[in-house]
Scaffold this active site. Structure first.
Site, PDB file in Angstrom:
ATOM      1  N   GLU A   1      15.053  37.563 -13.839  1.00 51.72           N
ATOM      2  CA  GLU A   1      15.893  37.241 -12.669  1.00 51.72           C
ATOM      3  C   GLU A   1      15.393  36.021 -11.910  1.00 51.72           C
ATOM      4  O   GLU A   1      16.081  35.506 -11.027  1.00 51.72           O
ATOM      5  CB  GLU A   1      15.953  38.441 -11.720  1.00 51.72           C
TER       6      GLU A   1
ATOM      7  N   CYS B   1       8.151  44.039 -15.505  1.00 52.28           N
ATOM      8  CA  CYS B   1       6.850  43.871 -14.858  1.00 52.28           C
ATOM      9  C   CYS B   1       6.129  45.218 -14.694  1.00 52.28           C
ATOM     10  O   CYS B   1       5.668  45.776 -15.678  1.00 52.28           O
ATOM     11  CB  CYS B   1       7.021  43.143 -13.528  1.00 52.28           C
TER      12      CYS B   1
ATOM     13  N   HIS C   1       9.798  37.821 -15.478  1.00 47.82           N
ATOM     14  CA  HIS C   1      10.908  38.109 -14.566  1.00 47.82           C
ATOM     15  C   HIS C   1      12.157  37.332 -14.976  1.00 47.82           C
ATOM     16  O   HIS C   1      12.327  36.171 -14.588  1.00 47.82           O
ATOM     17  CB  HIS C   1      10.512  37.750 -13.127  1.00 47.82           C
TER      18      HIS C   1
END
Length: 377
Positions: free
Chosen positions: A354, A269, A352
């Site tokens: 995660e 990001c 993202h």
């Protein structure tokens, strides 16, 4: 519930109800399409300076709990929901969303047409706004908003980054046992530069077999270069974070030195954007950004489509293909989602992997970082 008055920079003036903290707050309004995970979103440091409009109409149903925190606090300016549900029901819940927001001094806005707001932002783009449970006069709100700094003028990294070095040892979270898994044996070690890192990014790094030490944003590149030469670290991770990456001049200068030293690096990001800028390719602001847990991304190497979690207002430019290969592409608007630099052991993604909240179809990327570092020992 108290009344709250809202003024947007396009002249829209609205009245709604408030929960959470009583306040007068200025921030940028964006919308998020995630169906769940409101606590993770509110505690994600990347949302610092923003009001998050949730397209999911019912918010508050499952309460909040300490395990679902993505950082030590709540960083968004406020949350805007169609209907707030004060009576929560979940066996993991520890307190209501209302009390959670009060504790972290964050405003909640409800009983408002979030579909109307989302369509407005989609048509006109993200914009600044002010919300107040104390001031009802439109002209006064307008005056305060116009005299306040814009989000791109504020360095929120200074607020959300850690002030001291620390080690993170918790592994990934088990959704079946509702606890953190035991960390695997460490294969490589890294320094995580904290621009507002999410807890679950650290968990995924540890879960991939990486020894993690988190350092502040005011890092000294020479220290990391020396640590790499002495083999006390195998690479550097550049975290997510809030705000406009072009503001972070000091960080860019330090990252340029790491690039020159050819240290293996991975960015997510904001880290992805800073790598682009530090290579000489400035980012640009998207009309209304990507915020949600349902964004299709094409893996250009495998051809597979991954549904991803996203949270960003800025993107890297197309001409970066002069120095990097595109590894991932957003199928909503064909913007760049991932890069592998041609002459350096560096790669990055805009989405993202995660999640938290969102799907975990991209979690394999953390293992790719381990492979990259081993290959460059």
């Amino acid at each position: 519930m108290k009344k709250v008055w809202i003024y947007l920079e396009n002249g829209t003036f609205l009245e709604a109800n408030s929960f959470g903290a009583d306040n007068t707050v200025v921030g940028e309004i964006v919308f998020n399409t995630s169906l769940s995970g409101y606590q993770e979103i509110m505690s994600d440091p990347s949302y610092a300076g923003q009001f998050v409009t949730f397209t999911m109409p019912e918010i508050g149903n499952v309460g909040t709990n300490e395990q679902d925190m993505e950082s030590a606090g709540a960083h968004a300016k406020g949350m805007i929901v169609r209907k707030y549900q004060p009576r929560y029901s979940n066996f993991r819940a520890e307190e209501s969303l209302d009390s959670f927001l009060v504790k972290h001094n964050v405003m909640g806005i409800c009983n408002i047409d979030t579909r109307y707001l989302t369509k407005m932002l989609r048509a006109e783009g993200s914009m600044m706004m002010i919300a107040s449970s104390e001031i009802s006069d439109k002209d006064e709100l307008k005056k305060i908003l116009e005299s306040s700094p814009r989000i791109e003028d504020i360095n929120y990294i200074e607020q959300v980054s850690t002030k001291k070095v620390y080690k993170h040892t918790s592994g990934t979270y088990s959704s079946t046992e509702f606890k953190y898994n035991e960390a695997p044996q460490t294969e490589v070690k890294i320094a995580v530069i904290d621009f507002g890192v999410k807890r679950n990014i650290l968990n995924e790094l540890v879960g991939a077999g990486i020894g993690v030490e988190v350092i502040p944003n005011d890092f000294i590149a020479e220290d990391l270069i020396q640590a790499y030469k002495e083999k006390s670290i195998d690479g550097v991770f550049l975290s997510n974070g809030p705000g406009d990456p072009l503001v972070l001049k000091k960080e860019q200068e330090q990252i340029k030195k790491l690039i020159t030293a050819k240290i293996p690096m991975f960015g997510i990001c904001l880290g992805h954007q800073l790598l682009s800028i530090s290579h000489g390719y400035d980012t640009f602001k998207l009309k209304f950004g990507h915020h949600g847990g349902n964004h299709p991304v094409k893996n250009e190497k495998s051809g597979f489509i991954e549904i991803t979690a996203q949270n960003h207002n800025y993107n890297v430019p197309d001409n970066i293909v002069e120095i990097a290969d595109i590894t991932h592409t957003n199928l909503f608007d064909n913007t760049i989602e991932g890069l592998k630099y041609k002459d350096s052991p560096i790669f990055s993604v805009q989405h993202h992997p995660e999640a938290s909240p969102g799907p975990k179809e991209s979690a394999y990327i953390f293992s790719e970082f381990v492979t990259l570092m081993k290959e460059n020992r």
